[in-house]
Design a protein around this motif. Structure first.
Motif, PDB file in Angstrom:
ATOM      1  N   ALA A   1      24.722 -22.618  95.948  1.00 60.19           N
ATOM      2  CA  ALA A   1      25.516 -23.146  94.838  1.00 60.19           C
ATOM      3  C   ALA A   1      24.786 -22.900  93.528  1.00 60.19           C
ATOM      4  O   ALA A   1      23.620 -23.284  93.372  1.00 60.19           O
ATOM      5  CB  ALA A   1      25.774 -24.630  95.037  1.00 60.19           C
ATOM      6  N   MET A   2      25.476 -22.269  92.571  1.00 60.25           N
ATOM      7  CA  MET A   2      24.939 -22.077  91.223  1.00 60.25           C
ATOM      8  C   MET A   2      25.807 -22.891  90.277  1.00 60.25           C
ATOM      9  O   MET A   2      26.937 -22.513  89.957  1.00 60.25           O
ATOM     10  CB  MET A   2      24.954 -20.607  90.835  1.00 60.25           C
ATOM     11  N   PHE A   3      25.296 -24.040  89.848  1.00 64.62           N
ATOM     12  CA  PHE A   3      26.101 -25.014  89.120  1.00 64.62           C
ATOM     13  C   PHE A   3      25.712 -25.063  87.651  1.00 64.62           C
ATOM     14  O   PHE A   3      24.534 -25.109  87.309  1.00 64.62           O
ATOM     15  CB  PHE A   3      25.900 -26.407  89.735  1.00 64.62           C
ATOM     16  N   GLY A   4      26.726 -25.077  86.781  1.00 66.65           N
ATOM     17  CA  GLY A   4      26.487 -25.316  85.365  1.00 66.65           C
ATOM     18  C   GLY A   4      26.951 -24.190  84.457  1.00 66.65           C
ATOM     19  O   GLY A   4      27.468 -23.159  84.901  1.00 66.65           O
TER      20      GLY A   4
ATOM     21  N   THR B   1      24.816 -14.891  86.662  1.00 68.41           N
ATOM     22  CA  THR B   1      23.782 -14.756  87.696  1.00 68.41           C
ATOM     23  C   THR B   1      24.276 -14.063  88.955  1.00 68.41           C
ATOM     24  O   THR B   1      23.470 -13.766  89.849  1.00 68.41           O
ATOM     25  CB  THR B   1      23.229 -16.137  88.088  1.00 68.41           C
ATOM     26  N   ILE B   2      25.576 -13.781  89.052  1.00 70.61           N
ATOM     27  CA  ILE B   2      26.106 -13.248  90.314  1.00 70.61           C
ATOM     28  C   ILE B   2      25.524 -11.880  90.651  1.00 70.61           C
ATOM     29  O   ILE B   2      25.420 -11.520  91.832  1.00 70.61           O
ATOM     30  CB  ILE B   2      27.646 -13.187  90.324  1.00 70.61           C
ATOM     31  N   SER B   3      25.125 -11.131  89.656  1.00 63.44           N
ATOM     32  CA  SER B   3      24.582  -9.799  89.927  1.00 63.44           C
ATOM     33  C   SER B   3      23.302  -9.867  90.752  1.00 63.44           C
ATOM     34  O   SER B   3      22.930  -8.884  91.412  1.00 63.44           O
ATOM     35  CB  SER B   3      24.307  -9.063  88.616  1.00 63.44           C
ATOM     36  N   ASN B   4      22.644 -11.014  90.738  1.00 65.66           N
ATOM     37  CA  ASN B   4      21.424 -11.191  91.534  1.00 65.66           C
ATOM     38  C   ASN B   4      21.714 -11.430  93.011  1.00 65.66           C
ATOM     39  O   ASN B   4      20.794 -11.394  93.829  1.00 65.66           O
ATOM     40  CB  ASN B   4      20.609 -12.370  91.003  1.00 65.66           C
ATOM     41  N   HIS B   5      22.993 -11.653  93.333  1.00 68.46           N
ATOM     42  CA  HIS B   5      23.332 -12.073  94.692  1.00 68.46           C
ATOM     43  C   HIS B   5      24.360 -11.156  95.367  1.00 68.46           C
ATOM     44  O   HIS B   5      24.868 -11.483  96.438  1.00 68.46           O
ATOM     45  CB  HIS B   5      23.857 -13.508  94.659  1.00 68.46           C
TER      46      HIS B   5
ATOM     47  N   GLN C   1      28.898 -16.715 100.647  1.00 69.92           N
ATOM     48  CA  GLN C   1      27.454 -16.576 100.497  1.00 69.92           C
ATOM     49  C   GLN C   1      26.951 -17.317  99.268  1.00 69.92           C
ATOM     50  O   GLN C   1      25.839 -17.845  99.263  1.00 69.92           O
ATOM     51  CB  GLN C   1      27.071 -15.103 100.425  1.00 69.92           C
ATOM     52  N   PHE C   2      27.771 -17.326  98.217  1.00 67.88           N
ATOM     53  CA  PHE C   2      27.394 -18.084  97.030  1.00 67.88           C
ATOM     54  C   PHE C   2      28.639 -18.636  96.355  1.00 67.88           C
ATOM     55  O   PHE C   2      29.754 -18.139  96.560  1.00 67.88           O
ATOM     56  CB  PHE C   2      26.583 -17.231  96.044  1.00 67.88           C
TER      57      PHE C   2
END
Length: 384
Positions: free
Chosen positions: A12-15, A21-25, A168-169
């Motif tokens: 979870a990437m919250f805020g 940041t999705i390019s990192n995942h 996945q995220f």
């Protein structure tokens, strides 16, 4: 408390600003299908952020996934994935977009008729990886393995589950929810409330952590839901609603406890028959089901009245009624009606609904498997 095995692998990437940041995942060589709904993510600026985050990636958009995603539309996306050799799905939108994406991910490699995934609960052996940018807090689909799909041809609405389709995220940026229409905000709050309800309102098994977690979700939604209708751009309000919706159905509340889900099963048939929003069907059924099952659910209803609705009296019968009445009042406060008559619906199609419910779910629903055709009929009539 029952035995359980639990794992929550979704990141979870919250805020604010987390879309970038999705390019990192996502694997750098991924060929991405970006799924969207009716276009709201383009009007509110979310899609522009996605385009920026995907700079340098190969991606194709598939738009038009409906609020109740249909098999017919999703199979077009499956064909596109195969044609373009895509191997990653990024769902941008609400729970329906993500549910549809889960079906796409499952159907691409499915050997046979993909509708069997839903109609026959056929096993999924392989699925495309999924990431999501959630813009409508409601379903919890961003961190769970469930999906609900409709089929126009047969007027059916069915669910499936597989650990292979758990995202996945999940990007959870509360600012993406500022532009939601009031109806969608209200529906999302009610949906999350009832998800929590289905895992809580059963019978006690001394699962204290699960109960207290659930009660915290209830109280947060009760406090914050009406605020979002008044001030839709209040970040803290939106943040608490968004995380409540995720927590309501990411499995953390349901481990080690009995679960009901009768309201959802009935509600799916109401959506298929009448075209009502999912949350609207839940608001119709939950108060009627609580009333019908107030003996079987008595202990939890009393606990619910005391801990969530702050009932201070000593009369247990009164506590039960407070739990039912306060829940109905909350749905109404959110603008989601609780009687069939509010939608100009009569009982003329109840027999059709009952037939389809038995076909799809069997003869007995609820945590005690005691809701047969007659019981469900009584619940429907109690909601008139």
């Amino acid at each position: 408390m029952f035995n359980f095995t639990f794992q929550l692998p979704t990141l979870a990437m919250f805020g604010k600003g987390q879309i970038q940041t999705i390019s990192n995942h996502i694997p750098p060589d991924a060929r991405i299908l970006v799924t969207t709904g009716g276009g709201s993510v383009k009007k509110n600026g979310v899609f522009a952020q996605v385009e920026q985050a995907l700079d340098g990636f190969y991606w194709i958009e598939f738009s038009g996934i409906e609020p109740n995603p249909t098999y017919e539309t999703l199979m077009k996306a499956v064909a596109l994935v195969k044609q373009e050799h895509l191997d990653f799905i990024l769902a941008v939108g609400g729970g329906s977009v993500l549910d549809g994406s889960k079906f796409i991910a499952s159907a691409v490699y499915f050997n046979g008729e993909p509708w069997d995934i839903l109609a026959k609960h056929a096993r999924i052996e392989h699925a495309l990886p999924i990431g999501t940018i959630m813009t409508l807090p409601a379903t919890g689909s961003e961190m769970n393995s469930y999906a609900v799909i409709s089929r126009k041809q047969t007027a059916e609405k069915l669910s499936f589950a597989s650990p292979l389709v758990r995202p996945q995220f999940a990007v959870l940026d509360p600012t993406t929810t500022y532009s939601l229409p009031e109806r969608q905000t209200a529906n999302g709050v009610v949906d999350a409330f009832v998800h929590t309800f289905e895992q809580y309102m059963t019978y006690p098994v001394n699962a204290k952590i699960q109960d207290r977690f659930a009660e915290g979700v209830f109280q947060t939604l009760i406090e914050e839901g009406p605020k979002a209708l008044v001030n839709p751009t209040d970040y803290e309000t939106r943040a608490n609603i968004m995380w409540s919706a995720t927590m309501a159905l990411n499995n953390i509340l349901g481990v080690g406890v009995p679960q009901d889900w009768a309201s959802h099963a009935i509600g799916h048939e109401l959506t298929a028959q009448y075209g009502l929003d999912h949350a609207q069907t839940l608001a119709l059924i939950v108060p009627a089901l609580m009333t019908h099952q107030k003996t079987n659910k008595r202990e939890k209803l009393i606990q619910f009245a005391q801990r969530v609705w702050d009932y201070q009296g000593q009369d247990q019968d009164e506590a039960v009624q407070v739990a039912i009445d306060k829940t109905r009042d909350f749905f109404e406060q959110m603008g989601v009606k609780t009687r069939f008559r509010d939608y100009a619906i009569d009982d003329s199609q109840f027999s059709v609904i009952l037939d389809k419910l038995i076909k799809h779910q069997g003869n007995n629903l609820g945590e005690h498997k005691n809701l047969d055709r007659q019981a469900i009929k009584e619940i429907l009539y109690a909601a008139l």
